[in-house]
Design an enzyme around this catalytic site. Sequence first.
Site, PDB file in Angstrom:
ATOM      1  N   ASP A   7       2.120  26.531  28.886  1.00 43.94           N
ATOM      2  CA  ASP A   7       1.755  26.468  30.300  1.00 43.94           C
ATOM      3  C   ASP A   7       2.638  25.397  30.945  1.00 43.94           C
ATOM      4  O   ASP A   7       3.557  24.854  30.291  1.00 43.94           O
ATOM      5  CB  ASP A   7       0.240  26.219  30.471  1.00 43.94           C
ATOM      6  CG  ASP A   7      -0.187  24.795  30.120  1.00 43.94           C
ATOM      7  OD1 ASP A   7       0.650  24.001  29.637  1.00 43.94           O
ATOM      8  OD2 ASP A   7      -1.370  24.467  30.342  1.00 43.94           O
ATOM      9  N   CYS A  63       0.505  23.284  25.400  1.00 38.18           N
ATOM     10  CA  CYS A  63      -0.054  22.983  26.728  1.00 38.18           C
ATOM     11  C   CYS A  63      -0.040  21.464  26.866  1.00 38.18           C
ATOM     12  O   CYS A  63       0.653  20.784  26.101  1.00 38.18           O
ATOM     13  CB  CYS A  63      -1.443  23.612  26.925  1.00 38.18           C
ATOM     14  SG  CYS A  63      -2.777  22.932  25.930  1.00 38.18           S
ATOM     15  N   GLY A  64      -0.767  20.921  27.809  1.00 35.08           N
ATOM     16  CA  GLY A  64      -0.711  19.468  28.017  1.00 35.08           C
ATOM     17  C   GLY A  64      -1.199  18.694  26.796  1.00 35.08           C
ATOM     18  O   GLY A  64      -0.521  17.809  26.288  1.00 35.08           O
ATOM     19  N   THR A  65      -2.396  19.047  26.357  1.00 42.26           N
ATOM     20  CA  THR A  65      -2.966  18.378  25.181  1.00 42.26           C
ATOM     21  C   THR A  65      -2.773  19.173  23.901  1.00 42.26           C
ATOM     22  O   THR A  65      -2.931  18.625  22.805  1.00 42.26           O
ATOM     23  CB  THR A  65      -4.489  18.215  25.362  1.00 42.26           C
ATOM     24  OG1 THR A  65      -5.053  19.523  25.552  1.00 42.26           O
ATOM     25  CG2 THR A  65      -4.823  17.314  26.535  1.00 42.26           C
ATOM     26  N   HIS A  96      -2.266  25.119   3.035  1.00 43.64           N
ATOM     27  CA  HIS A  96      -3.674  25.373   2.722  1.00 43.64           C
ATOM     28  C   HIS A  96      -4.365  26.379   3.632  1.00 43.64           C
ATOM     29  O   HIS A  96      -5.267  27.079   3.190  1.00 43.64           O
ATOM     30  CB  HIS A  96      -4.457  24.053   2.755  1.00 43.64           C
ATOM     31  CG  HIS A  96      -4.130  23.150   1.605  1.00 43.64           C
ATOM     32  ND1 HIS A  96      -4.831  21.987   1.356  1.00 43.64           N
ATOM     33  CD2 HIS A  96      -3.177  23.227   0.640  1.00 43.64           C
ATOM     34  CE1 HIS A  96      -4.332  21.386   0.284  1.00 43.64           C
ATOM     35  NE2 HIS A  96      -3.304  22.111  -0.167  1.00 43.64           N
ATOM     36  N   HIS A 131      -6.699  28.561  -2.160  1.00 44.72           N
ATOM     37  CA  HIS A 131      -6.647  28.483  -0.695  1.00 44.72           C
ATOM     38  C   HIS A 131      -6.749  29.874  -0.063  1.00 44.72           C
ATOM     39  O   HIS A 131      -7.275  30.026   1.030  1.00 44.72           O
ATOM     40  CB  HIS A 131      -5.374  27.772  -0.240  1.00 44.72           C
ATOM     41  CG  HIS A 131      -5.291  26.384  -0.795  1.00 44.72           C
ATOM     42  ND1 HIS A 131      -6.172  25.400  -0.435  1.00 44.72           N
ATOM     43  CD2 HIS A 131      -4.466  25.839  -1.732  1.00 44.72           C
ATOM     44  CE1 HIS A 131      -5.895  24.290  -1.106  1.00 44.72           C
ATOM     45  NE2 HIS A 131      -4.862  24.541  -1.899  1.00 44.72           N
TER      46      HIS A 131
END
Length: 144
Positions: A7, A63-65, A96, A131
């Site tokens: 974004d 994205c931003g975070t 894993h 796994h």
Amino acid sequence: MIAIGSDHGGYALKCELVKHLTEQGVELTDCGCNGETADYPDIAERVCAKVTNGECEKAILICGTGIGISMSANKIKGIRAALCTDEYMAEFTRRHNDANVLCMGGRVVGGGLACGIADVFLSTDFEGGRHAVRVEKMMKLEGK
Ligand code: RB5
């Protein structure tokens, strides 16, 4: 082939990653945005479709975070999206969890670190074995 998308909050980092990965010889499909305001669920949907339809082996979302886009991606059947802030997380989510989508925050990690994270993510294989049993159980949680 690797799909990549962001974004507006991840756009600057996406540009750095596209440049770096292209220089490494990685074939990329850039699914936007192109700097304009974009809603991260729309980008997650567009990019993840390339993975679930088999066109791309893996994807990178920013994205931003990194949080909104990873939450969105993990709503999509067949997607195992991992938000990574360091190379250790990138290595072990491949070894894993067999993660097929790497998520990062453009306002969280710098370009150099993000390129290192992407390199590790794209070059590390899933270990399988015990796994694989856990990943299978995780995928059975879809739709519950
Ligand atoms: C957009 O401003 C921002 O909310 C988005 O990029 C992301 O950080 C959401 O999780």
